[in-house]
Design an enzyme around this catalytic site. Structure first.
Site, PDB file in Angstrom:
ATOM      1  N   HIS A   1      44.819  16.978  89.334  1.00  0.00           N
ATOM      2  CA  HIS A   1      44.534  17.668  90.723  1.00  0.00           C
ATOM      3  C   HIS A   1      45.931  17.577  91.487  1.00  0.00           C
ATOM      4  O   HIS A   1      46.474  17.110  91.514  1.00  0.00           O
ATOM      5  CB  HIS A   1      43.244  16.546  91.128  1.00  0.00           C
ATOM      6  CG  HIS A   1      43.517  15.453  91.454  1.00  0.00           C
ATOM      7  ND1 HIS A   1      44.251  14.760  92.756  1.00  0.00           N
ATOM      8  CD2 HIS A   1      42.823  14.231  90.319  1.00  0.00           C
ATOM      9  CE1 HIS A   1      43.590  13.515  92.421  1.00  0.00           C
ATOM     10  NE2 HIS A   1      43.268  12.878  91.162  1.00  0.00           N
TER      11      HIS A   1
ATOM     12  N   HIS B   1      44.333   4.786  95.912  1.00  0.00           N
ATOM     13  CA  HIS B   1      43.141   5.535  96.784  1.00  0.00           C
ATOM     14  C   HIS B   1      44.254   3.987  98.232  1.00  0.00           C
ATOM     15  O   HIS B   1      43.230   3.070  98.047  1.00  0.00           O
ATOM     16  CB  HIS B   1      42.395   4.826  96.577  1.00  0.00           C
ATOM     17  CG  HIS B   1      41.502   6.002  95.375  1.00  0.00           C
ATOM     18  ND1 HIS B   1      40.440   6.396  95.651  1.00  0.00           N
ATOM     19  CD2 HIS B   1      42.285   7.106  95.168  1.00  0.00           C
ATOM     20  CE1 HIS B   1      40.215   7.637  94.682  1.00  0.00           C
ATOM     21  NE2 HIS B   1      41.671   7.819  94.817  1.00  0.00           N
TER      22      HIS B   1
ATOM     23  N   ASP C   1      45.314  17.515  94.955  1.00  0.00           N
ATOM     24  CA  ASP C   1      45.357  16.523  96.004  1.00  0.00           C
ATOM     25  C   ASP C   1      44.881  14.836  96.375  1.00  0.00           C
ATOM     26  O   ASP C   1      45.577  14.824  94.869  1.00  0.00           O
ATOM     27  CB  ASP C   1      43.823  17.057  96.489  1.00  0.00           C
ATOM     28  CG  ASP C   1      42.553  16.332  95.771  1.00  0.00           C
ATOM     29  OD1 ASP C   1      42.334  16.490  94.574  1.00  0.00           O
ATOM     30  OD2 ASP C   1      41.818  15.751  96.401  1.00  0.00           O
TER      31      ASP C   1
ATOM     32  N   ASP D   1      48.673   8.923  91.254  1.00  0.00           N
ATOM     33  CA  ASP D   1      46.966   9.630  91.566  1.00  0.00           C
ATOM     34  C   ASP D   1      47.175  10.219  92.305  1.00  0.00           C
ATOM     35  O   ASP D   1      46.834  10.569  93.770  1.00  0.00           O
ATOM     36  CB  ASP D   1      45.781   8.163  92.224  1.00  0.00           C
ATOM     37  CG  ASP D   1      44.953   9.409  92.169  1.00  0.00           C
ATOM     38  OD1 ASP D   1      44.311   9.759  90.735  1.00  0.00           O
ATOM     39  OD2 ASP D   1      43.432   8.655  92.207  1.00  0.00           O
TER      40      ASP D   1
ATOM     41  N   GLU E   1      44.898  11.260  84.710  1.00  0.00           N
ATOM     42  CA  GLU E   1      44.743  10.505  86.071  1.00  0.00           C
ATOM     43  C   GLU E   1      45.406   9.245  85.393  1.00  0.00           C
ATOM     44  O   GLU E   1      45.358   8.801  84.245  1.00  0.00           O
ATOM     45  CB  GLU E   1      43.119  10.560  85.533  1.00  0.00           C
ATOM     46  CG  GLU E   1      42.112  11.567  87.088  1.00  0.00           C
ATOM     47  CD  GLU E   1      42.653  11.622  87.885  1.00  0.00           C
ATOM     48  OE1 GLU E   1      42.502  10.834  88.488  1.00  0.00           O
ATOM     49  OE2 GLU E   1      42.068  12.534  88.147  1.00  0.00           O
TER      50      GLU E   1
ATOM     51  N   GLU F   1      39.681  17.165  93.749  1.00  0.00           N
ATOM     52  CA  GLU F   1      38.899  16.297  92.868  1.00  0.00           C
ATOM     53  C   GLU F   1      39.331  14.916  93.440  1.00  0.00           C
ATOM     54  O   GLU F   1      37.972  14.471  92.718  1.00  0.00           O
ATOM     55  CB  GLU F   1      40.455  15.586  92.072  1.00  0.00           C
ATOM     56  CG  GLU F   1      39.442  14.292  90.153  1.00  0.00           C
ATOM     57  CD  GLU F   1      39.118  13.716  91.211  1.00  0.00           C
ATOM     58  OE1 GLU F   1      39.405  13.018  90.492  1.00  0.00           O
ATOM     59  OE2 GLU F   1      40.351  13.034  92.163  1.00  0.00           O
TER      60      GLU F   1
HETATM   61 ZN   LIG Z   1      42.969  10.738  90.779  1.00  0.00          ZN
END
Ligand SMILES: [Zn+2]
Length: 383
Positions: free
Chosen positions: A80, A356, A82, A112, A169, A144
């Site tokens: 992904h 994150h 984003d 990520d 991922e 995502e």
């Molecule tokens: Zn991810």
């Protein structure tokens, strides 16, 4: 020609410098156009046929689908574009400037999962694409981290890609063939407020919610004894009622009350059926109360994901990674690729523990092993 394309470090520096936050909060959500264009340019220069697929209903969002080789079957390498939103105050370095410290590369999206694309392109650079016997696809999706609109739109478009897929991922190079599905729901009860001294003056939404919650907790027991999958650490669905709000004063009848809950369900359970069943429980317990019930899914949810342990891609990933396949506690685009006909495994160089959050990084020692795994997969499925 191929040598003019920047190498891993230069590419990652560029990708990290392009903000591509996706969020269900419109104030934070950004277009992924710039990163899509950059990936499309490099992939074209590497000799792939590149298509930019606009994501319907999401202006400014696109997927990249690039392919080398012809025919049916083949392999999809998917990631992904984003990142999650960020809080700059927690970062020790500019989150958009790739920074190397102690063999780690810091930046928003390093783990990520922006690093995956330069790794893939490093492999592409070393392959004679003319010798591919089956197609090799590179897929880069939007959103995502928020709505998964990119993967949903790919599925809805009916595009058939390869027979096998790897999603890069952050799994710390461990193969993953399953995760639970995720369902959020908000339940709001609307009654009527009034003076507390006479219950007939109103309809108490808080008391109605008490019944709803009891009903949901006993339904939880029911689904936990009915649905089990022993491959998960918690081999049953979980249901957490995570928030409640309602009422304002002891001497007023509560006119409105809302709860929000989160269900993590095993792959055997279907998202739509589960949501319908949840709503039935609520409607049953409010039946005959004059309370008005409003549901809101909060977000569309993610189906559970399971690729059979004896699937060829799972076996290959286990062999190449030297680790048995397992499950993760986060949702991915895996179920959408599975629904689109691909046997899918999740395996990437980043770490979910550092994703994150501020000071996200990629361990540089992961880069070469990941390159090797991808190279072997391409040889196995496309050559
Ligand atoms: Zn991810």
């Amino acid at each position: 020609m191929k040598t003019q394309i920047p190498g891993f470090r230069e590419q990652l520096t560029k990708l990290i410098s392009i903000p591509s936050v996706s969020s269900t909060d419109p104030l934070k959500d950004m277009s992924n156009q710039a990163i899509v264009e950059q990936l499309a340019t490099w992939l074209e220069e590497l000799g792939l046929n590149v298509e930019v697929q606009e994501v319907k209903g999401h202006p400014g969002k696109s997927n990249v689908i690039a392919v080398a080789g012809q025919g049916s079957g083949g392999l999809v390498l998917s990631g992904h574009t984003d990142t999650v939103p960020y809080d700059e105050s927690g970062w020790q370095h500019d989150p958009f400037k790739l920074t190397e410290i102690d063999n780690r590369l810091y930046g928003l999206g390093t783990s990520d999962m922006k690093s995956f694309f330069p790794v893939v392109m490093d492999v592409l650079r070393e392959i004679d694409l003319g010798s591919l016997k089956k197609p090799l696809y590179i897929l880069a999706t939007s959103d995502e981290e928020s709505t998964m609109s990119g993967a949903r739109s790919l599925l809805a478009s009916g595009r058939s890609l390869g027979e096998y897929a790897l999603i890069g991922e952050p799994t710390g190079l461990k193969p993953v063939n399953m995760h639970k599905g995720i369902l959020f729901e908000s339940v709001k009860l609307k009654g009527k407020s009034g003076h507390s001294s006479d219950p007939a003056l109103g309809i108490n939404a808080l008391e109605g919610m008490n019944d709803v919650m009891n009903k949901l907790l006993s339904w939880r027991n029911e689904i936990q004894s009915k649905f089990r999958n022993e491959s998960f650490r918690l081999p049953y669905p979980t249901l957490n009622i995570g928030s409640i709000s309602g009422g304002d004063s002891p001497n007023r009848i509560c006119g409105e009350c809302e709860i929000q809950l989160d269900i993590r369900f095993i792959p055997e359970m279907k998202l739509d059926e589960l949501r319908a069943s949840l709503r039935r429980q609520v409607l049953d317990s409010t039946d005959g109360t004059n309370l008005i019930v409003e549901f809101d899914p909060v977000f569309p949810g993610i189906p559970g994901f399971e690729t059979p342990a004896d699937s060829d891609i799972v076996k290959m990933a286990e062999k190449l990674a030297g680790e048995p396949a397992g499950s993760v506690a986060f949702g991915t685009e895996g179920p959408f690729l599975t629904s689109a006909g691909m046997q899918t495994v999740i395996l990437g160089p980043g770490d979910i523990n550092v994703a994150h959050q501020a000071n996200e990084y990629l361990e540089m020692s992961r880069i070469n092993p990941m390159k090797k795994i991808i190279t072997e997969l391409v040889k196995h499925y496309c050559m």
